[in-house]
Motif scaffolding. Structure first.
Motif, mmCIF file in Angstrom:
data_model
loop_
_atom_site.group_PDB
_atom_site.id
_atom_site.type_symbol
_atom_site.label_atom_id
_atom_site.label_comp_id
_atom_site.label_asym_id
_atom_site.label_seq_id
_atom_site.Cartn_x
_atom_site.Cartn_y
_atom_site.Cartn_z
ATOM 1 N N GLY A 89 0.812 -1.205 0.000
ATOM 2 C CA GLY A 89 0.000 0.000 0.000
ATOM 3 C C GLY A 89 0.845 1.254 0.000
ATOM 4 O O GLY A 89 2.058 1.202 0.160
ATOM 5 N N ALA A 90 0.186 2.388 -0.081
ATOM 6 C CA ALA A 90 0.903 3.636 -0.187
ATOM 7 C C ALA A 90 1.367 4.165 1.159
ATOM 8 O O ALA A 90 2.309 4.942 1.209
ATOM 9 C CB ALA A 90 0.014 4.670 -0.868
ATOM 10 N N GLY A 91 0.679 3.769 2.217
ATOM 11 C CA GLY A 91 1.009 4.317 3.518
ATOM 12 C C GLY A 91 1.554 3.251 4.451
ATOM 13 O O GLY A 91 1.761 2.100 4.085
ATOM 14 N N VAL A 92 1.790 3.678 5.692
ATOM 15 C CA VAL A 92 2.223 2.739 6.728
ATOM 16 C C VAL A 92 1.007 1.925 7.185
ATOM 17 O O VAL A 92 -0.038 2.500 7.487
ATOM 18 C CB VAL A 92 2.827 3.506 7.920
ATOM 19 N N SER A 93 1.175 0.647 7.214
ATOM 20 C CA SER A 93 0.079 -0.237 7.579
ATOM 21 C C SER A 93 0.384 -0.933 8.897
ATOM 22 O O SER A 93 1.488 -1.463 9.077
ATOM 23 C CB SER A 93 -0.140 -1.279 6.480
ATOM 24 N N GLN A 94 -0.583 -0.925 9.800
ATOM 25 C CA GLN A 94 -0.387 -1.573 11.101
ATOM 26 C C GLN A 94 -1.501 -2.580 11.364
ATOM 27 O O GLN A 94 -2.648 -2.371 10.980
ATOM 28 C CB GLN A 94 -0.397 -0.527 12.221
ATOM 29 N N SER A 95 -1.113 -3.659 12.032
ATOM 30 C CA SER A 95 -2.109 -4.655 12.414
ATOM 31 C C SER A 95 -1.711 -5.323 13.725
ATOM 32 O O SER A 95 -0.509 -5.421 14.023
ATOM 33 C CB SER A 95 -2.257 -5.713 11.312
ATOM 34 N N PRO A 96 -2.672 -5.753 14.538
ATOM 35 C CA PRO A 96 -4.099 -5.484 14.353
ATOM 36 C C PRO A 96 -4.441 -4.036 14.671
ATOM 37 O O PRO A 96 -3.657 -3.346 15.334
ATOM 38 C CB PRO A 96 -4.741 -6.435 15.385
ATOM 39 N N ARG A 97 -5.556 -3.551 14.199
ATOM 40 C CA ARG A 97 -5.966 -2.184 14.559
ATOM 41 C C ARG A 97 -6.413 -2.124 16.016
ATOM 42 O O ARG A 97 -6.180 -1.144 16.703
ATOM 43 C CB ARG A 97 -7.112 -1.720 13.672
ATOM 44 N N TYR A 98 -7.051 -3.166 16.471
ATOM 45 C CA TYR A 98 -7.544 -3.219 17.846
ATOM 46 C C TYR A 98 -7.188 -4.572 18.450
ATOM 47 O O TYR A 98 -7.346 -5.603 17.811
ATOM 48 C CB TYR A 98 -9.062 -3.019 17.889
ATOM 49 N N CYS A 158 3.305 3.290 14.574
ATOM 50 C CA CYS A 158 4.503 3.040 13.794
ATOM 51 C C CYS A 158 4.639 4.161 12.769
ATOM 52 O O CYS A 158 3.632 4.647 12.223
ATOM 53 C CB CYS A 158 4.403 1.685 13.090
ATOM 54 N N ALA A 159 5.857 4.581 12.518
ATOM 55 C CA ALA A 159 6.109 5.620 11.518
ATOM 56 C C ALA A 159 7.348 5.244 10.720
ATOM 57 O O ALA A 159 8.265 4.607 11.248
ATOM 58 C CB ALA A 159 6.298 6.975 12.186
ATOM 59 N N SER A 160 7.383 5.659 9.469
ATOM 60 C CA SER A 160 8.568 5.404 8.661
ATOM 61 C C SER A 160 8.977 6.678 7.932
ATOM 62 O O SER A 160 8.165 7.598 7.751
ATOM 63 C CB SER A 160 8.331 4.269 7.668
ATOM 64 N N GLY A 161 10.235 6.707 7.546
ATOM 65 C CA GLY A 161 10.763 7.875 6.859
ATOM 66 C C GLY A 161 11.800 7.479 5.838
ATOM 67 O O GLY A 161 12.464 6.452 5.983
ATOM 68 N N PRO A 162 11.972 8.294 4.813
ATOM 69 C CA PRO A 162 12.977 7.996 3.785
ATOM 70 C C PRO A 162 14.391 8.243 4.304
ATOM 71 O O PRO A 162 14.600 8.833 5.341
ATOM 72 C CB PRO A 162 12.625 8.975 2.667
ATOM 73 N N ARG A 163 15.337 7.762 3.562
ATOM 74 C CA ARG A 163 16.733 7.890 3.962
ATOM 75 C C ARG A 163 17.109 9.343 4.168
ATOM 76 O O ARG A 163 16.749 10.208 3.387
ATOM 77 C CB ARG A 163 17.620 7.269 2.885
ATOM 78 N N ARG A 164 17.809 9.607 5.243
ATOM 79 C CA ARG A 164 18.377 10.916 5.549
ATOM 80 C C ARG A 164 17.356 12.042 5.492
ATOM 81 O O ARG A 164 17.640 13.131 5.068
ATOM 82 C CB ARG A 164 19.540 11.224 4.611
ATOM 83 N N ALA A 165 16.141 11.738 5.894
ATOM 84 C CA ALA A 165 15.109 12.788 5.958
ATOM 85 C C ALA A 165 14.508 12.758 7.340
ATOM 86 O O ALA A 165 14.497 11.727 8.009
ATOM 87 C CB ALA A 165 14.038 12.569 4.903
ATOM 88 N N ASP A 166 14.013 13.877 7.786
ATOM 89 C CA ASP A 166 13.457 13.933 9.122
ATOM 90 C C ASP A 166 11.969 13.715 9.167
ATOM 91 O O ASP A 166 11.423 13.383 10.192
ATOM 92 C CB ASP A 166 13.782 15.312 9.735
#
Lengths: 113, 113
Positions: free
Chosen positions: A1-10, A92-100
């Motif tokens: 998917g395009a975004g960060v995906s987390q599971s389970p939601r609840y 959860c969060a993600s970021g590209p290389r060398r970016a804040d």
């Protein structure tokens, strides 16, 4: 998917149970963070990965908390012997290389009863 | 204690008004700031960021102002809409925090039509 995906939601866990929360970061993102957010509070840092290396785990509240990212992509946050104070949203969060800038998932809502 | 905080926990405005959400930070070494919007039941959503070598940055309907002299950050939302209702967090990246963003407690913006 395009975004960060987390599971389970609840997740509802009985006190003493172990839980595992999964995070699928944005494809190609090197950096991955776990945050804990209590009700009405801002997110609190737990741990940080750069690829598969866990470079900072200073925010993990106890040795019952463990995170891994073995192949540098998907990450799992494990909480052993859950307690009521573990009830929170785990972001959860993600970021590209060398970016804040980091991009968050929708979170896993954990309730320990 | 937290190095990032917000002046007001809640802000109520009428649709069409301009909104200003404030944030004070305590670490003069912080060099990167982000505003996030968090709607109920969702993860924080990136709005706009600013680096310490700038004092103003504009996006679509939003402007971030940085005053390093008094360590103050603000988010201005033009022509506020009901869909802007959410909790707004400022976050800073401080060298002391390593790679982690430090979040404040948040301001709840309520927009009435």
């Amino acid at each position: 998917g395009a975004g960060v995906s987390q599971s389970p939601r609840y997740k509802v866990a009985k006190r003493g149970q172990d839980v595992a929360l999964r995070c699928d970061p944005i494809s190609g993102h090197v950096s991955l963070f776990w945050y804990q957010q209590a009700l009405g509070q801002g997110p609190e840092f737990l741990t940080y990965f750069q690829n598969e290396a866990q470079l900072d785990k200073s925010g993990l509240p106890s040795d019952r908390f463990f995170a891994e990212r073995p192949e540098g992509s998907v990450s799992t946050l494990k909480i052993q012997r859950t307690q009521q104070e573990d009830s929170a949203v785990y972001l959860c969060a993600s970021g590209p290389r060398r970016a804040d800038t980091i991009y968050f998932g929708e979170g896993s809502w954990l309730t320990v009863v | 204690g937290e190095s990032v905080g917000l002046h007001l926990p809640t802000l109520s405005v009428q649709e069409g008004d301009n909104s200003i959400i404030n944030c004070a930070y305590s670490n003069s070494a912080s060099d990167y700031f982000i505003w996030y919007k968090q709607e109920s039941g969702k993860g924080p959503q990136f709005i706009i960021d600013i680096r310490s070598n700038m004092d103003k940055r504009q996006g679509q309907r939003v402007t971030v102002l940085l005053n390093k002299t008094v360590k103050h950050l603000s988010l201005q939302i033009a022509a506020t809409q009901p869909g802007d209702s959410a909790v707004y967090f400022c976050a800073e990246n401080s060298p002391q925090a390593g790679t982690a963003l430090i979040f404040g407690k948040g301001t709840t913006l309520s927009v009435s039509s």
